[in-house]
Design a protein around this motif. Sequence first.
Motif, PDB file in Angstrom:
ATOM      1  N   LYS A 756       0.847  -1.194   0.000  1.00  0.00           N
ATOM      2  CA  LYS A 756       0.000   0.000   0.000  1.00  0.00           C
ATOM      3  C   LYS A 756       0.879   1.238   0.000  1.00  0.00           C
ATOM      4  CE  LYS A 756      -4.055  -2.157   1.888  1.00  0.00           C
ATOM      5  NZ  LYS A 756      -5.017  -2.263   2.993  1.00  0.00           N
ATOM      6  N   TYR A 757       1.395   1.507  -1.180  1.00  0.00           N
ATOM      7  CA  TYR A 757       2.362   2.588  -1.320  1.00  0.00           C
ATOM      8  C   TYR A 757       1.773   3.942  -0.967  1.00  0.00           C
ATOM      9  CZ  TYR A 757       5.248  -0.816  -3.772  1.00  0.00           C
ATOM     10  OH  TYR A 757       5.995  -1.906  -4.100  1.00  0.00           O
ATOM     11  N   ALA A 758       0.575   4.202  -1.471  1.00  0.00           N
ATOM     12  CA  ALA A 758      -0.020   5.510  -1.240  1.00  0.00           C
ATOM     13  C   ALA A 758      -0.273   5.720   0.246  1.00  0.00           C
ATOM     14  CB  ALA A 758      -1.326   5.640  -2.024  1.00  0.00           C
ATOM     15  N   ASP A 759      -0.711   4.698   0.931  1.00  0.00           N
ATOM     16  CA  ASP A 759      -0.954   4.824   2.371  1.00  0.00           C
ATOM     17  C   ASP A 759       0.329   5.196   3.097  1.00  0.00           C
ATOM     18  OD1 ASP A 759      -3.493   4.112   1.842  1.00  0.00           O
ATOM     19  OD2 ASP A 759      -3.480   2.217   2.941  1.00  0.00           O
ATOM     20  N   ALA A 760       1.406   4.515   2.739  1.00  0.00           N
ATOM     21  CA  ALA A 760       2.685   4.779   3.386  1.00  0.00           C
ATOM     22  C   ALA A 760       3.125   6.213   3.102  1.00  0.00           C
ATOM     23  CB  ALA A 760       3.733   3.785   2.893  1.00  0.00           C
ATOM     24  N   ALA A 761       3.016   6.612   1.838  1.00  0.00           N
ATOM     25  CA  ALA A 761       3.458   7.955   1.465  1.00  0.00           C
ATOM     26  C   ALA A 761       2.621   9.025   2.157  1.00  0.00           C
ATOM     27  CB  ALA A 761       3.387   8.119  -0.051  1.00  0.00           C
ATOM     28  N   ARG A 762       1.320   8.797   2.217  1.00  0.00           N
ATOM     29  CA  ARG A 762       0.440   9.796   2.831  1.00  0.00           C
ATOM     30  C   ARG A 762       0.679   9.902   4.326  1.00  0.00           C
ATOM     31  NH1 ARG A 762      -4.230  10.500  -1.319  1.00  0.00           N
ATOM     32  NH2 ARG A 762      -3.228   9.304  -2.958  1.00  0.00           N
ATOM     33  N   ALA A 763       0.911   8.771   4.952  1.00  0.00           N
ATOM     34  CA  ALA A 763       1.169   8.795   6.398  1.00  0.00           C
ATOM     35  C   ALA A 763       2.431   9.604   6.683  1.00  0.00           C
ATOM     36  CB  ALA A 763       1.319   7.371   6.924  1.00  0.00           C
ATOM     37  N   LEU A 764       3.443   9.396   5.865  1.00  0.00           N
ATOM     38  CA  LEU A 764       4.700  10.111   6.078  1.00  0.00           C
ATOM     39  C   LEU A 764       4.577  11.591   5.741  1.00  0.00           C
ATOM     40  CD1 LEU A 764       7.081   7.347   4.746  1.00  0.00           C
ATOM     41  CD2 LEU A 764       7.121   8.344   7.043  1.00  0.00           C
ATOM     42  N   TYR A 765       3.841  11.867   4.698  1.00  0.00           N
ATOM     43  CA  TYR A 765       3.632  13.250   4.295  1.00  0.00           C
ATOM     44  C   TYR A 765       2.953  14.018   5.423  1.00  0.00           C
ATOM     45  CZ  TYR A 765       1.975  17.126   1.315  1.00  0.00           C
ATOM     46  OH  TYR A 765       1.714  18.358   0.754  1.00  0.00           O
ATOM     47  N   GLY A 766       1.886  13.457   5.923  1.00  0.00           N
ATOM     48  CA  GLY A 766       1.127  14.123   6.986  1.00  0.00           C
ATOM     49  C   GLY A 766       1.952  14.291   8.250  1.00  0.00           C
ATOM     50  N   PHE A 767       2.653  13.245   8.617  1.00  0.00           N
ATOM     51  CA  PHE A 767       3.444  13.326   9.837  1.00  0.00           C
ATOM     52  C   PHE A 767       4.544  14.377   9.698  1.00  0.00           C
ATOM     53  CE2 PHE A 767       7.284  12.185  12.195  1.00  0.00           C
ATOM     54  CZ  PHE A 767       6.794  12.263  13.490  1.00  0.00           C
ATOM     55  N   ALA A 768       5.294  14.292   8.611  1.00  0.00           N
ATOM     56  CA  ALA A 768       6.446  15.172   8.451  1.00  0.00           C
ATOM     57  C   ALA A 768       6.021  16.638   8.374  1.00  0.00           C
ATOM     58  CB  ALA A 768       7.234  14.781   7.198  1.00  0.00           C
ATOM     59  N   TRP A 769       4.960  16.872   7.622  1.00  0.00           N
ATOM     60  CA  TRP A 769       4.588  18.261   7.379  1.00  0.00           C
ATOM     61  C   TRP A 769       3.754  18.839   8.530  1.00  0.00           C
ATOM     62  CZ3 TRP A 769       4.855  20.109   1.842  1.00  0.00           C
ATOM     63  CH2 TRP A 769       4.681  21.506   1.756  1.00  0.00           C
ATOM     64  N   ASP A 770       2.672  18.154   8.828  1.00  0.00           N
ATOM     65  CA  ASP A 770       1.695  18.735   9.756  1.00  0.00           C
ATOM     66  C   ASP A 770       2.059  18.545  11.219  1.00  0.00           C
ATOM     67  OD1 ASP A 770       0.274  19.400   7.507  1.00  0.00           O
ATOM     68  OD2 ASP A 770      -0.944  17.582   7.573  1.00  0.00           O
ATOM     69  N   GLU A 771       2.867  17.549  11.505  1.00  0.00           N
ATOM     70  CA  GLU A 771       3.178  17.321  12.910  1.00  0.00           C
ATOM     71  C   GLU A 771       4.619  17.701  13.226  1.00  0.00           C
ATOM     72  OE1 GLU A 771      -0.106  14.280  14.172  1.00  0.00           O
ATOM     73  OE2 GLU A 771       1.501  13.180  13.178  1.00  0.00           O
ATOM     74  N   PHE A 772       5.536  17.117  12.488  1.00  0.00           N
ATOM     75  CA  PHE A 772       6.934  17.410  12.766  1.00  0.00           C
ATOM     76  C   PHE A 772       7.249  18.886  12.474  1.00  0.00           C
ATOM     77  CE2 PHE A 772      11.482  17.302  11.344  1.00  0.00           C
ATOM     78  CZ  PHE A 772      12.034  17.085  12.592  1.00  0.00           C
ATOM     79  N   CYS A 773       6.949  19.349  11.265  1.00  0.00           N
ATOM     80  CA  CYS A 773       7.298  20.731  10.909  1.00  0.00           C
ATOM     81  C   CYS A 773       6.396  21.762  11.573  1.00  0.00           C
ATOM     82  CB  CYS A 773       7.245  20.917   9.393  1.00  0.00           C
ATOM     83  SG  CYS A 773       8.551  20.027   8.532  1.00  0.00           S
ATOM     84  N   SER A 774       5.091  21.567  11.400  1.00  0.00           N
ATOM     85  CA  SER A 774       4.191  22.624  11.852  1.00  0.00           C
ATOM     86  C   SER A 774       4.107  22.727  13.364  1.00  0.00           C
ATOM     87  CB  SER A 774       2.779  22.406  11.296  1.00  0.00           C
ATOM     88  OG  SER A 774       2.816  22.505   9.906  1.00  0.00           O
ATOM     89  N   PHE A 775       4.348  21.657  14.057  1.00  0.00           N
ATOM     90  CA  PHE A 775       4.260  21.744  15.515  1.00  0.00           C
ATOM     91  C   PHE A 775       5.580  21.508  16.222  1.00  0.00           C
ATOM     92  CE2 PHE A 775      -0.138  21.943  14.557  1.00  0.00           C
ATOM     93  CZ  PHE A 775      -0.631  22.773  15.543  1.00  0.00           C
ATOM     94  N   PHE A 776       6.140  20.339  16.039  1.00  0.00           N
ATOM     95  CA  PHE A 776       7.324  20.047  16.849  1.00  0.00           C
ATOM     96  C   PHE A 776       8.449  21.052  16.606  1.00  0.00           C
ATOM     97  CE2 PHE A 776      11.314  17.953  17.868  1.00  0.00           C
ATOM     98  CZ  PHE A 776      11.088  17.734  19.229  1.00  0.00           C
TER      99      PHE A 776
END
Length: 1017
Positions: A756-776
């Motif tokens: 499930k490539y898209a699932d993996a990519a989307r999970a990483l995209y969301g985490f990296a951008w919205d959580e790691f960058c925008s908050f942490f």
Amino acid sequence: MNRELPKQYDHATAQKRWYAFWEEKGFFHSEPDENKRPFTIVIPPPNVTGALHLGHALNNTLQDILVRHRRMQGFEALWVPGTDHAGIATQAVVERRLFEEENLTRHDIGRDELVERIWSWKAAYEQRILGQLKEMGCSCDWQRTRFTLDPVCARAVRHTFFHMFKDKLVFRGKRLVNWDTMLQTAVSDDEVFHETVPGHFWYFHYPVIDPKPGEPTEVTIATTRPETMLGDTAVAVHPDPAGALDKVEKDLKERLAAASEKQKPEIQAQLDDLAERRKTHLPRLVQLRDMAADGRKLLLPLMNREIPLIADEWAKPEMGTGCVKITPAHDPNDYEVGLRQSLPMISILNLDGTLNEKAGLYAGKTIAEARDAVVADLEKEALLVEVEDREIELAHSDRSKAPIEPLLTDQWFVKMDDLAQTAMDAVSDGRVRITPNRYAKGYHDWLSEKRDWPISRQLWWGHQIPIWFCKTATEEDLKKAFAGRDDVFWYRDEAYGQWLICAQEEDLAEDAVPGHQLTREEDVLDTWFSSAIWPHSTLGWPESTEELKYYYPTSVLITSRDIITLWVARMVLAGLFNVGEIPFHDVYIHPKILDGFGEGMSKSKGNGVDPLDVMEKFGADSLRFGIAYLTTETQDIRMPVEFECPHCQKLIEQTKKNRILPRVKCPFCAGEFSTQWAENPEDKALPRGAVVSDRFELARNFCNKLWNASRFAMMNLEEYSSRPIADEELLVEDRWILSRLATVTDEVTEALDQFKYADAARALYGFAWDEFCSFFVEMVKGRLQDEATRDVAGQVLAYTLDTLLRLLHPMIPFLTEEVWQLLGELAPERGIDSPEPAAESVMIAPWPEVDSKWADAKIEAQFARFQEVLRGVREIRARQGVPPKKAIEFMVRCDAEEAALLEPMKPYFESMAAAHAVGFGPEVAPPALAANVALPGAEIFVDLADLIDVEAEIKKKQEELDKIEGFILGKKKKLENENFVSRAPAVVVEKEREGLVELEEKRDATALALEQLKKQA
RNA sequence: GGGCGAUUAGCUCAGUUGGCUAGAGCGCCACGUUUACACCGUGGAUGUCGGGGGUUCGAGUCCCUCAUCGCCCACCA
């Protein structure tokens, strides 16, 4: 250490640098290692016909993601690269060029010369293809690069053929094949496409010889291909025309009953036609049937040959005149009839598409010429009755695009009966899994037909069939000549009165049998014959090497759906036949790339996107991440295509009109550029407009975001030093990001396990951008500036980035390596409670393991609360147009527990929303004039006495209130429904109740605020 | 003719076993250069989930049907 990193990631230099580094370190190379589990993929070898296109980029990216993932997981990962000689396609390309550039045909230069030229073509394209794979970052073991025609593969092919020959699985026979008159080879059914062209339907009379009184004097037949009448050997009529019509009528009536209103008229028309036909045609057909039984003959016009009138079910009384001419040598169905009725089979065609001496006066003419002549001559003899215009389905060769002629020739076949069954069993009993599973159906359906596989091709480019013919020798001669050799096997081909001798290891000399002449079979094998054994031939079969034992069966095959039958099925049966074991455990069928109109991409349409253009513009990482992001299980990848103006870099939408032009004018800057169609020097002189798709912007932006977050980390880890961190030193945001990281690690690992490539990519995209960058990252900024808090913050930052890089590496290999190396200089050890030295390359760093101790639902809930409040405050700021730099004060009315959770977040409201919290808790007293946001269980107030836009606030509150009322109504209705309350699971009902309470609280708060505002207005 | 798949915001797509007040990216609107990032940030607007019927307390999700599009397979003189 301070470093100046560019604001934008420079993909071009990073790609070159790190690919060379990996190769130099030997990371791509694999050797059997009994302490590790193998993970093997063999590449679907690209054809050496031409350069790789976007479909290849997709196919290979998906493979590389898996290989890199498994390698990091500790598997001994091997990806075997290689290319396919693609017999027909490659020979066709080279022949076409030969003709265009030198006006020569293959016959002018001969077999050796042509083959030599194809080899040099192959050399050029193979290099180009492998170069493209390297540019994409593919981690293939280049030391094991194979080519389907190289000595290793050739040996495997010889062994396979010999083995099959000995088992009587390959045989020679006369078959009607699809003959490509241009390439002069048979092509398989799968290499033929049908095209509708305007044509005619001719009606002819064939005179009856010596008709009895009352009998018809001629039979009328209809044909779309008049010239074939020269090879007719019978005319057929149905043995039971009335019964056949009855059956057709019955079927039609059934269909009529089941049909939709729209379809009914059409079926009714057919029924009417049928009734009419009974009157007009039936009596005569019955009469003819009786004449056939009586053994009557017809005179074949023009040829003046007697042919029988026969009764055969192939003649459909509902079609045409009800009688059909039979040309067994030139029509597949007629061929069947010919076999059934023991008719002579007269082939009137030469291999080059001209007519032969059997065509009498028409010999030497081309098919088209003969057609005209036959029609004209029949007309002269007054035997042409009628000509109708009609659309004809014409078969064409996939490769040469030339029309296909059915031709009776000698061909080699593989008997599919048992072999096909073994391949079907392997999938139905689950030894081979096909994902998505729906494709298993097509696989089974195709195999279950068990049609013999035609394996000979009349080409020069390929594996020449290792068969020698000998007509004169006796069995004794052969026995003597090959005494003691088990690598030679022969049997008698009675139909041709000759010996078929197969040699496994070495070619036989012409005089291998003393006193007798041996001649070699000229034909070569179908390309798929060598592709079918690719998974084991590449691993050294027929030798039972360590490698074969270790790496075979391979782990997974990744390919596209159009070759499930041609290739996948045949690999399964060939693997089982040769090795006795399936070739792979999993088959993953990936989507197809389509353009914005939903059409497949191809050079001939002008909508093809070159992966090199994508990589140049966006970088290999973006190409790869974009592909992964778009690879879902059900949808093909639709990719609107644009031209990129070389003058102003703007993207110009590709339309069906402009995509076929040699030059295009940019609507933005009016500059002109050339396309792939440019031919005249004027057009060619213009700068080229690349064909790209903005579908990769998302990935490019993501890579850049990642780059900049990494840059931030580099700038702030100058005084980094690692030490074990105690639990109590971690702040809320630390615990939160570690918890989220654990969850995401889990999701990504799981997703990649299941393709499930898209699932993996989307999970990483969301985490990296919205959580790691925008908050942490935002939250850690302050702490990094403070000596007292720097250590912990820096270490969590380094650890999280480290883990994120590893998770992203399979999709984004270059950027993650670039950052990994930079990070390695600053923070050679990473970790939280026990720092560990980082691997020398992210490529061989261990895949992150979920450490469940970091997963913390409570912290995540608390953090979510903070995010909600922050968002609420920001919303008020935006709504009220508060200038960004102006600090505001806010308070939150909530219960004590909630207040305690929000308390530690105070500094972040300051840094992230320029908002000063003046109070959290139940006793908070809002100011008279305030903007508010109501959350479930909490209410935010911002004191804006001096600048509030009351009207705007009232309007907003009113809208909000209406919306909430609507939801409340819905929920109430649901809860008042007896059936819902009694039948729905208690959890669901409870959830609804809670939701209602929250909504009502929210409504009350909003209503109150509205009232307050109205008072002020 | 047979089979498979699709139809969700202007565009490209997510949406696990039915519980949805339907999400994302791009685009759009407003504001903004606060030193990781304008390939950016903050906020906002946007949907009779292709049509119709059914099952169910409840359907984007399951069943039937129609429509449109795409792909594969087989093809008739």
